[in-house]
Design a protein around this motif. Sequence first.
Motif, short mmCIF file in Angstrom:
data_model
loop_
_atom_site.label_atom_id
_atom_site.label_comp_id
_atom_site.label_asym_id
_atom_site.label_seq_id
_atom_site.Cartn_x
_atom_site.Cartn_y
_atom_site.Cartn_z
N CYS A 99 -0.24 -4.36 2.18
CA CYS A 99 0.18 -4.05 3.55
C CYS A 99 0.81 -2.66 3.55
N THR A 100 0.24 -1.76 4.31
CA THR A 100 0.72 -0.37 4.32
C THR A 100 1.84 -0.13 5.32
N THR A 101 2.15 -1.13 6.15
CA THR A 101 3.21 -0.95 7.14
C THR A 101 4.46 -1.74 6.82
N CYS A 102 4.48 -2.44 5.69
CA CYS A 102 5.63 -3.26 5.30
C CYS A 102 6.90 -2.42 5.17
N ARG A 103 7.97 -2.98 5.70
CA ARG A 103 9.30 -2.39 5.55
C ARG A 103 10.28 -3.55 5.32
N PRO A 104 11.17 -3.38 4.37
CA PRO A 104 12.19 -4.42 4.19
C PRO A 104 12.99 -4.60 5.48
N PRO A 105 13.51 -5.81 5.74
CA PRO A 105 14.30 -6.02 6.96
C PRO A 105 15.42 -5.00 7.08
N PHE A 153 1.18 0.83 -1.86
CA PHE A 153 -0.26 1.09 -1.85
C PHE A 153 -0.58 2.36 -2.64
N GLU A 154 0.15 3.43 -2.39
CA GLU A 154 -0.09 4.70 -3.10
C GLU A 154 0.20 4.57 -4.59
N ALA A 155 1.22 3.79 -4.96
CA ALA A 155 1.54 3.60 -6.38
C ALA A 155 0.42 2.82 -7.08
N VAL A 156 -0.13 1.80 -6.42
CA VAL A 156 -1.25 1.05 -7.00
C VAL A 156 -2.47 1.96 -7.12
N GLN A 157 -2.74 2.71 -6.07
CA GLN A 157 -3.87 3.64 -6.08
C GLN A 157 -3.73 4.66 -7.22
N ASP A 158 -2.56 5.24 -7.35
CA ASP A 158 -2.32 6.22 -8.42
C ASP A 158 -2.47 5.59 -9.80
N ALA A 159 -1.94 4.39 -9.97
CA ALA A 159 -2.03 3.71 -11.27
C ALA A 159 -3.48 3.39 -11.62
N LEU A 160 -4.26 2.95 -10.63
CA LEU A 160 -5.67 2.66 -10.89
C LEU A 160 -6.42 3.93 -11.31
N LEU A 161 -6.14 5.02 -10.65
CA LEU A 161 -6.80 6.28 -10.99
C LEU A 161 -6.32 6.80 -12.34
N LEU A 162 -5.02 6.75 -12.57
CA LEU A 162 -4.45 7.25 -13.81
C LEU A 162 -4.91 6.44 -15.02
N HIS A 193 -10.38 -0.78 -15.34
CA HIS A 193 -10.06 -1.69 -14.24
C HIS A 193 -11.31 -2.08 -13.47
N GLN A 194 -12.41 -2.17 -14.18
CA GLN A 194 -13.66 -2.58 -13.55
C GLN A 194 -13.49 -3.98 -12.98
N GLY A 195 -14.04 -4.19 -11.80
CA GLY A 195 -13.91 -5.49 -11.16
C GLY A 195 -12.75 -5.59 -10.21
N LEU A 196 -12.00 -4.50 -10.04
CA LEU A 196 -10.89 -4.48 -9.09
C LEU A 196 -11.20 -3.49 -7.97
N GLN A 197 -10.84 -3.86 -6.77
CA GLN A 197 -10.95 -2.98 -5.61
C GLN A 197 -9.61 -2.96 -4.91
N LEU A 198 -9.29 -1.85 -4.27
CA LEU A 198 -8.02 -1.70 -3.56
C LEU A 198 -8.29 -1.40 -2.10
N ARG A 199 -7.54 -2.06 -1.23
CA ARG A 199 -7.64 -1.78 0.20
C ARG A 199 -6.26 -1.85 0.82
N GLY A 200 -5.95 -0.91 1.67
CA GLY A 200 -4.72 -0.95 2.45
C GLY A 200 -5.01 -1.59 3.79
N LEU A 201 -4.05 -2.33 4.30
CA LEU A 201 -4.22 -2.99 5.59
C LEU A 201 -2.92 -2.88 6.37
N ALA A 202 -3.02 -2.42 7.61
CA ALA A 202 -1.84 -2.31 8.47
C ALA A 202 -1.45 -3.70 8.96
#
Length: 131
Positions: A9-15, A29-38, A46-55
């Motif tokens: 979830c790209t819009t999550c904010r703690p209460p 989301f960006e940290a997961v994306q960076d880690a997958l690329l790095l 990480h074959q077999g994994l896909q990443l998607r952000g969702l609002a």
Amino acid sequence: MASTEIIVCTTCRPPGASRELPAEGLALFEAVQDALLLCGLDTGEHQGLQLRGLACMSGCGRACTVTLQAQGKFTYYFGDLAGDAETAAQVIACAQLHHQSPDGNLARNARPERLRSGILARLPPVGQEAA
């Protein structure tokens, strides 16, 4: 074997978090994306994994939220996660366990520490008979 999709979830904010600050869900989301690329998504590590952000995944009271899903497997929905690199690494490790599991079942003790609690839902595969 079906790919495991990591949905963050790209819009999550703690209460109580200010809407003027960037969403912590986007940071995760960006940290997961960076880690997958790095770590070598392109090299097959990480074959077999896909990443998607969702609002908005409607877990607002339990931000940040992540879902792991794949065709024919259990779907897991986690909350109360931090938007940092360590959480990202643990999300990827859990997604790899999900991908390697024939039915997507993730035993609590086998999951990385930050994904042992905060589980919001475990949904059966579509069309699976009730036990």
